[in-house]
Scaffold this motif. Structure first.
Motif, PDB file in Angstrom:
ATOM      1  N   SER A  39       0.875  -1.164   0.000  1.00 36.77           N
ATOM      2  CA  SER A  39       0.000   0.000   0.000  1.00 36.77           C
ATOM      3  C   SER A  39       0.913   1.215   0.000  1.00 36.77           C
ATOM      4  N   VAL A  40       0.701   2.104  -0.952  1.00 34.38           N
ATOM      5  CA  VAL A  40       1.568   3.269  -1.076  1.00 34.38           C
ATOM      6  C   VAL A  40       0.747   4.551  -1.099  1.00 34.38           C
ATOM      7  N   ALA A  41       1.363   5.622  -0.633  1.00 34.78           N
ATOM      8  CA  ALA A  41       0.799   6.963  -0.742  1.00 34.78           C
ATOM      9  C   ALA A  41       1.637   7.703  -1.770  1.00 34.78           C
ATOM     10  N   LEU A  42       0.984   8.451  -2.640  1.00 38.60           N
ATOM     11  CA  LEU A  42       1.690   9.211  -3.663  1.00 38.60           C
ATOM     12  C   LEU A  42       1.835  10.643  -3.196  1.00 38.60           C
ATOM     13  N   GLU A  43       3.028  11.209  -3.390  1.00 37.99           N
ATOM     14  CA  GLU A  43       3.284  12.588  -2.998  1.00 37.99           C
ATOM     15  C   GLU A  43       3.927  13.316  -4.177  1.00 37.99           C
ATOM     16  N   ARG A  44       3.371  14.463  -4.513  1.00 38.79           N
ATOM     17  CA  ARG A  44       3.954  15.276  -5.564  1.00 38.79           C
ATOM     18  C   ARG A  44       4.106  16.691  -5.006  1.00 38.79           C
ATOM     19  N   GLU A  62      -2.978   2.675   6.684  1.00 44.76           N
ATOM     20  CA  GLU A  62      -3.841   3.006   5.557  1.00 44.76           C
ATOM     21  C   GLU A  62      -5.104   3.741   6.005  1.00 44.76           C
ATOM     22  N   ALA A  63      -5.712   3.326   7.105  1.00 45.41           N
ATOM     23  CA  ALA A  63      -6.940   3.952   7.588  1.00 45.41           C
ATOM     24  C   ALA A  63      -6.704   5.396   8.018  1.00 45.41           C
ATOM     25  N   ALA A  64      -5.519   5.711   8.512  1.00 44.41           N
ATOM     26  CA  ALA A  64      -5.211   7.062   8.974  1.00 44.41           C
ATOM     27  C   ALA A  64      -4.839   8.002   7.836  1.00 44.41           C
ATOM     28  N   MET A  65      -4.725   7.504   6.607  1.00 43.32           N
ATOM     29  CA  MET A  65      -4.278   8.316   5.473  1.00 43.32           C
ATOM     30  C   MET A  65      -5.453   8.712   4.583  1.00 43.32           C
ATOM     31  N   SER A  66      -6.601   9.048   5.147  1.00 40.57           N
ATOM     32  CA  SER A  66      -7.795   9.300   4.352  1.00 40.57           C
ATOM     33  C   SER A  66      -7.668  10.509   3.433  1.00 40.57           C
ATOM     34  N   SER A  67      -6.814  11.485   3.762  1.00 40.25           N
ATOM     35  CA  SER A  67      -6.691  12.677   2.927  1.00 40.25           C
ATOM     36  C   SER A  67      -5.611  12.549   1.859  1.00 40.25           C
ATOM     37  N   VAL A  68      -4.935  11.414   1.808  1.00 42.90           N
ATOM     38  CA  VAL A  68      -3.864  11.188   0.844  1.00 42.90           C
ATOM     39  C   VAL A  68      -4.296  10.073  -0.098  1.00 42.90           C
ATOM     40  N   SER A  69      -3.865  10.152  -1.345  1.00 40.68           N
ATOM     41  CA  SER A  69      -4.182   9.109  -2.313  1.00 40.68           C
ATOM     42  C   SER A  69      -3.404   7.845  -1.982  1.00 40.68           C
ATOM     43  N   VAL A  70      -4.135   6.809  -1.545  1.00 36.12           N
ATOM     44  CA  VAL A  70      -3.515   5.542  -1.195  1.00 36.12           C
ATOM     45  C   VAL A  70      -3.820   4.542  -2.302  1.00 36.12           C
ATOM     46  N   GLN A  71      -2.793   3.893  -2.794  1.00 29.54           N
ATOM     47  CA  GLN A  71      -2.918   2.913  -3.869  1.00 29.54           C
ATOM     48  C   GLN A  71      -2.249   1.618  -3.448  1.00 29.54           C
ATOM     49  N   ARG A  72      -2.699   0.524  -4.009  1.00 31.55           N
ATOM     50  CA  ARG A  72      -2.034  -0.767  -3.821  1.00 31.55           C
ATOM     51  C   ARG A  72      -1.275  -1.056  -5.112  1.00 31.55           C
ATOM     52  N   ILE A  73      -0.001  -1.397  -4.965  1.00 35.89           N
ATOM     53  CA  ILE A  73       0.799  -1.749  -6.131  1.00 35.89           C
ATOM     54  C   ILE A  73       1.413  -3.128  -5.914  1.00 35.89           C
ATOM     55  N   SER A  74       1.654  -3.812  -7.000  1.00 36.00           N
ATOM     56  CA  SER A  74       2.342  -5.097  -6.967  1.00 36.00           C
ATOM     57  C   SER A  74       3.608  -4.970  -7.791  1.00 36.00           C
ATOM     58  N   LEU A  75       4.696  -5.464  -7.249  1.00 41.09           N
ATOM     59  CA  LEU A  75       5.977  -5.465  -7.947  1.00 41.09           C
ATOM     60  C   LEU A  75       6.448  -6.905  -8.085  1.00 41.09           C
ATOM     61  N   ALA A  76       6.945  -7.247  -9.240  1.00 42.71           N
ATOM     62  CA  ALA A  76       7.581  -8.552  -9.455  1.00 42.71           C
ATOM     63  C   ALA A  76       9.045  -8.280  -9.755  1.00 42.71           C
ATOM     64  N   LEU A  77       9.917  -8.713  -8.871  1.00 47.35           N
ATOM     65  CA  LEU A  77      11.352  -8.485  -9.013  1.00 47.35           C
ATOM     66  C   LEU A  77      12.031  -9.811  -9.350  1.00 47.35           C
ATOM     67  N   GLN A  78      12.944  -9.788 -10.296  1.00 45.36           N
ATOM     68  CA  GLN A  78      13.715 -10.974 -10.665  1.00 45.36           C
ATOM     69  C   GLN A  78      15.146 -10.740 -10.206  1.00 45.36           C
ATOM     70  N   PRO A  79      15.556 -11.349  -9.091  1.00 47.79           N
ATOM     71  CA  PRO A  79      16.908 -11.127  -8.579  1.00 47.79           C
ATOM     72  C   PRO A  79      17.969 -11.745  -9.482  1.00 47.79           C
ATOM     73  N   ALA A  80      19.085 -11.060  -9.601  1.00 48.54           N
ATOM     74  CA  ALA A  80      20.216 -11.550 -10.397  1.00 48.54           C
ATOM     75  C   ALA A  80      21.505 -11.020  -9.773  1.00 48.54           C
ATOM     76  N   LEU A  81      22.546 -11.803  -9.870  1.00 50.66           N
ATOM     77  CA  LEU A  81      23.859 -11.357  -9.407  1.00 50.66           C
ATOM     78  C   LEU A  81      24.658 -10.865 -10.606  1.00 50.66           C
ATOM     79  N   ALA A  82      25.311  -9.748 -10.457  1.00 44.31           N
ATOM     80  CA  ALA A  82      26.107  -9.178 -11.537  1.00 44.31           C
ATOM     81  C   ALA A  82      27.200 -10.159 -11.950  1.00 44.31           C
ATOM     82  N   GLY A  83      27.333 -10.371 -13.249  1.00 46.93           N
ATOM     83  CA  GLY A  83      28.386 -11.227 -13.772  1.00 46.93           C
ATOM     84  C   GLY A  83      28.089 -12.716 -13.718  1.00 46.93           C
TER      85      GLY A  83
END
Length: 99
Positions: A39-44, A62-83
């Motif tokens: 859950s993220v809040a966006l700030e500009r 999340e409940a306390a952030m009613s005046s801020v735009s709260v969004q749910r995001i999903s990230l898929a990360l593929q870990p890799a070691l350099a080299g």
């Protein structure tokens, strides 16, 4: 709130410690895709050329952030070691009933 960059940096540090710990272990796990749902809040800011910042909300905030735009995001990360061409390994201890 925690910056998204801090969350990813901390995850990278935790995975790095697990990879180092795997070097002397007999049981290894191949590290695959990592999926995060946040859950993220966006700030500009109103300044010219300002960027949008993503703040990850701590549990229960999340409940306390009613005046801020709260969004749910999903990230898929593929870990890799350099080299390296193969995925990294992380360690774990085998229980008595595991082979």
């Amino acid at each position: 709130m925690i910056e998204l960059t801090s969350v990813i940096r901390d995850l990278r540090e935790e995975l790095s410690r697990a990879i180092v710990a795997a070097e002397d272990e007999s049981l290894h796990f191949e590290l695959g895709p990592i999926e995060l749902e946040l859950s993220v809040a966006l700030e500009r800011s109103g300044q010219a050329g300002a960027k949008i910042r993503f703040w990850v909300l701590e549990s229960g905030a999340e409940a306390a952030m009613s005046s801020v735009s709260v969004q749910r995001i999903s990230l898929a990360l593929q870990p890799a070691l350099a080299g390296r061409d193969r995925p990294p390994f992380i360690s774990g201890r085998a229980d008595a009933h595991e082979q």
